[in-house]
Design an enzyme around this catalytic site. Structure first.
Site, PDB file in Angstrom:
ATOM      1  N   ASP A   1      -1.110  -7.482  -4.941  1.00 58.03           N
ATOM      2  CA  ASP A   1      -2.460  -7.500  -4.369  1.00 58.03           C
ATOM      3  C   ASP A   1      -2.343  -7.968  -2.922  1.00 58.03           C
ATOM      4  O   ASP A   1      -1.958  -9.114  -2.661  1.00 58.03           O
ATOM      5  CB  ASP A   1      -3.336  -8.478  -5.191  1.00 58.03           C
ATOM      6  CG  ASP A   1      -4.715  -8.671  -4.577  1.00 58.03           C
ATOM      7  OD1 ASP A   1      -5.556  -9.309  -5.230  1.00 58.03           O
ATOM      8  OD2 ASP A   1      -4.951  -8.187  -3.438  1.00 58.03           O
TER       9      ASP A   1
ATOM     10  N   ASP B   1       2.098  -1.919  -4.409  1.00 63.52           N
ATOM     11  CA  ASP B   1       0.691  -1.516  -4.344  1.00 63.52           C
ATOM     12  C   ASP B   1      -0.070  -2.209  -5.476  1.00 63.52           C
ATOM     13  O   ASP B   1       0.525  -2.813  -6.362  1.00 63.52           O
ATOM     14  CB  ASP B   1       0.571   0.023  -4.467  1.00 63.52           C
ATOM     15  CG  ASP B   1      -0.673   0.555  -3.744  1.00 63.52           C
ATOM     16  OD1 ASP B   1      -0.540   1.448  -2.894  1.00 63.52           O
ATOM     17  OD2 ASP B   1      -1.782   0.032  -4.026  1.00 63.52           O
ATOM     18  N   ILE B   2      -1.382  -2.065  -5.441  1.00 60.48           N
ATOM     19  CA  ILE B   2      -2.225  -2.725  -6.452  1.00 60.48           C
ATOM     20  C   ILE B   2      -2.079  -2.031  -7.813  1.00 60.48           C
ATOM     21  O   ILE B   2      -2.357  -2.616  -8.854  1.00 60.48           O
ATOM     22  CB  ILE B   2      -3.702  -2.727  -5.986  1.00 60.48           C
ATOM     23  CG1 ILE B   2      -4.565  -3.684  -6.804  1.00 60.48           C
ATOM     24  CG2 ILE B   2      -4.283  -1.315  -6.021  1.00 60.48           C
ATOM     25  CD1 ILE B   2      -4.370  -5.123  -6.455  1.00 60.48           C
ATOM     26  N   ARG B   3      -1.627  -0.775  -7.780  1.00 57.97           N
ATOM     27  CA  ARG B   3      -1.358  -0.039  -9.036  1.00 57.97           C
ATOM     28  C   ARG B   3      -0.127   0.843  -8.826  1.00 57.97           C
ATOM     29  O   ARG B   3       0.260   1.096  -7.688  1.00 57.97           O
ATOM     30  CB  ARG B   3      -2.561   0.799  -9.433  1.00 57.97           C
ATOM     31  CG  ARG B   3      -2.914   1.917  -8.445  1.00 57.97           C
ATOM     32  CD  ARG B   3      -4.166   2.663  -8.901  1.00 57.97           C
ATOM     33  NE  ARG B   3      -5.349   1.779  -8.867  1.00 57.97           N
ATOM     34  CZ  ARG B   3      -6.046   1.536  -7.740  1.00 57.97           C
ATOM     35  NH1 ARG B   3      -5.661   2.088  -6.603  1.00 57.97           N
ATOM     36  NH2 ARG B   3      -7.094   0.755  -7.765  1.00 57.97           N
TER      37      ARG B   3
ATOM     38  N   GLY C   1       0.835  -1.203   0.000  1.00 59.23           N
ATOM     39  CA  GLY C   1       0.000   0.000   0.000  1.00 59.23           C
ATOM     40  C   GLY C   1       0.866   1.247   0.000  1.00 59.23           C
ATOM     41  O   GLY C   1       0.529   2.269   0.594  1.00 59.23           O
TER      42      GLY C   1
ATOM     43  N   TYR D   1     -15.407   0.038   8.539  1.00 54.10           N
ATOM     44  CA  TYR D   1     -13.965   0.285   8.701  1.00 54.10           C
ATOM     45  C   TYR D   1     -13.547   0.120  10.166  1.00 54.10           C
ATOM     46  O   TYR D   1     -12.580  -0.572  10.475  1.00 54.10           O
ATOM     47  CB  TYR D   1     -13.678   1.705   8.231  1.00 54.10           C
ATOM     48  CG  TYR D   1     -12.276   2.223   8.427  1.00 54.10           C
ATOM     49  CD1 TYR D   1     -12.029   3.240   9.337  1.00 54.10           C
ATOM     50  CD2 TYR D   1     -11.219   1.726   7.672  1.00 54.10           C
ATOM     51  CE1 TYR D   1     -10.745   3.744   9.499  1.00 54.10           C
ATOM     52  CE2 TYR D   1      -9.942   2.233   7.829  1.00 54.10           C
ATOM     53  CZ  TYR D   1      -9.718   3.238   8.748  1.00 54.10           C
ATOM     54  OH  TYR D   1      -8.440   3.749   8.912  1.00 54.10           O
TER      55      TYR D   1
ATOM     56  N   GLN E   1      -2.039   7.439   1.114  1.00 52.73           N
ATOM     57  CA  GLN E   1      -1.692   8.710   1.770  1.00 52.73           C
ATOM     58  C   GLN E   1      -0.535   8.531   2.746  1.00 52.73           C
ATOM     59  O   GLN E   1       0.420   9.308   2.753  1.00 52.73           O
ATOM     60  CB  GLN E   1      -2.912   9.256   2.541  1.00 52.73           C
ATOM     61  CG  GLN E   1      -2.677  10.637   3.131  1.00 52.73           C
ATOM     62  CD  GLN E   1      -3.725  11.054   4.156  1.00 52.73           C
ATOM     63  OE1 GLN E   1      -4.482  10.241   4.662  1.00 52.73           O
ATOM     64  NE2 GLN E   1      -3.728  12.335   4.483  1.00 52.73           N
TER      65      GLN E   1
HETATM   66  C1  VAH Z   1     -10.684   7.858   7.706  1.00 46.84           C
HETATM   67  N1  VAH Z   1      -8.525   8.957   7.509  1.00 46.84           N
HETATM   68  O1  VAH Z   1     -11.186   8.958   7.687  1.00 46.84           O
HETATM   69  C2  VAH Z   1      -9.193   7.745   7.999  1.00 46.84           C
HETATM   70  C3  VAH Z   1      -8.926   7.627   9.479  1.00 46.84           C
HETATM   71  C4  VAH Z   1      -9.482   8.474  11.757  1.00 46.84           C
HETATM   72  C5  VAH Z   1      -9.801   8.547  10.315  1.00 46.84           C
HETATM   73  O2  VAH Z   1      -9.005   6.320   9.901  1.00 46.84           O
HETATM   74  O3  VAH Z   1     -11.334   6.858   7.483  1.00 46.84           O
END
Ligand code: VAH
Length: 313
Positions: free
Chosen positions: A53, A35-37, A9, A143, A13
């Site tokens: 990948d 990275d994947i690309r 990765g 997430y 960022q």
């Molecule tokens: C997001 N930049 O916004 C990430 C981070 C705390 C935020 O995990 O999903």
């Protein structure tokens, strides 16, 4: 002589800046970016790169064996906003990439792992101010659930198999070298670009949405500091709270207006408001400070000065 490092990765960022910093520290040929690309021209020219990948165990194992990799920084993930749109893809990427790297370490094919967690592991009923290392954690985003699960697995692999995996709960990160991808805190990067381009920004979070944030230079320094610390200092094997500053969209706008007096901010909260409202406002990171000497350097005005100076170039 440091053994080869693999960054998975590397075009993201954090990955972009981590690759640059680790190459400066250990030498370009010692840091394999993947990275994947493909990434930016600068990144591709700065050292070895492999298309990879992160969900493909055999592909990662091939790169690890080929370059005799010793440490892996797993920076590939689908962030909070995008993960809400593609829950199963997010779970697959965020979890299977982690299992691939933890299992390589369990089988002693690599000796050390860095894996990023996030303040997203906290949820709506977590204490919002000075959120402690250990507290109620009921994340309400795909997430956040993946990051909380990932932390449990990191601690399990450390305790059960002695895997040296280390992690920090990143706050929102602000950087100028690479645009963020699909996060809820991305407004804090976009606002600087729009301030210079248009003198105005329509923010997708409400004006008083206070979130923990950090300038990327601090985040990279913390990451490398943690990885360089003696294993016996690392008492937290889930993931360390990591803080530096907290601010609202209104406050970052005021900081920008010190440089660009005419800058105008407006507010149009979208689906990301509910995500942001489920996260802490500020973080208690005493364990990182006490156990491996964490100390942030950039406050909001210093961050604004750095962002505007570098984006103007
Ligand atoms: C997001 N930049 O916004 C990430 C981070 C705390 C935020 O995990 O999903």
């Amino acid at each position: 002589m440091h053994k080869p490092i693999l960054i998975i990765g590397a075009c993201g960022q954090i990955g972009t800046e981590l690759t640059i910093e680790l190459r400066n520290k250990y030498g370009s040929d010692k840091v394999i970016a993947s990275d994947i690309r493909e990434g930016s021209e600068a990144l591709m020219k700065s050292g070895p790169f492999e298309l990879l990948d992160a969900t493909n165990y055999a592909a990662i194992e091939d790169v690890v064996m080929h370059y005799e990799i010793d440490e892996v920084y797993l920076m590939a993930a689908m962030l909070s906003a995008t993960a809400e749109k593609f829950p199963m893809r997010a779970w697959n990427l965020n979890m299977n990439s982690l299992f691939n790297v933890l299992n390589l370490a369990k089988d002693r094919k690599i000796s050390k792992v860095f894996w990023p967690s996030s303040i997203a592991v906290f949820g709506p009923n977590t204490p919002k101010e000075n959120t402690p290392q250990n507290t109620i954690m009921e994340p309400s985003t795909v997430y956040g659930i993946s990051k909380q699960s990932g932390e449990r697995w990191c601690e399990y692999y450390f305790k059960k198999y002695g895997v040296d995996v280390r992690s920090v709960r990143y706050p929102g990160l602000i950087s100028w070298k690479t645009m963020p991808g699909g996060g809820t805190t991305d407004y804090a990067v976009e606002i600087y670009h729009k301030a210079l381009e248009k003198g105005a920004y329509e923010c997708f979070l409400a004006e008083n949405t206070k979130l923990p944030m950090m300038y990327m230079d601090d985040a990279i320094r913390a990451t490398i500091n943690l990885m360089d610390s003696p294993a016996e200092h690392i008492k937290v094997r889930s993931s360390y709270n990591l803080g530096s500053m907290s601010f609202t969209p209104k406050e970052i706008a005021k900081s920008i207006q010190k440089h660009l007096p005419g800058f105008q901010i407006s507010y149009a909260p979208d689906f990301r408001q509910e995500i942001a409202d489920s996260w802490p406002s500020s973080i208690d990171d005493r364990e990182a400070r006490e156990q491996w000497g964490w100390e942030p350097k950039f406050d909001l005005d210093q961050t604004t000065a750095e962002m505007l100076k570098n984006l103007r170039k």
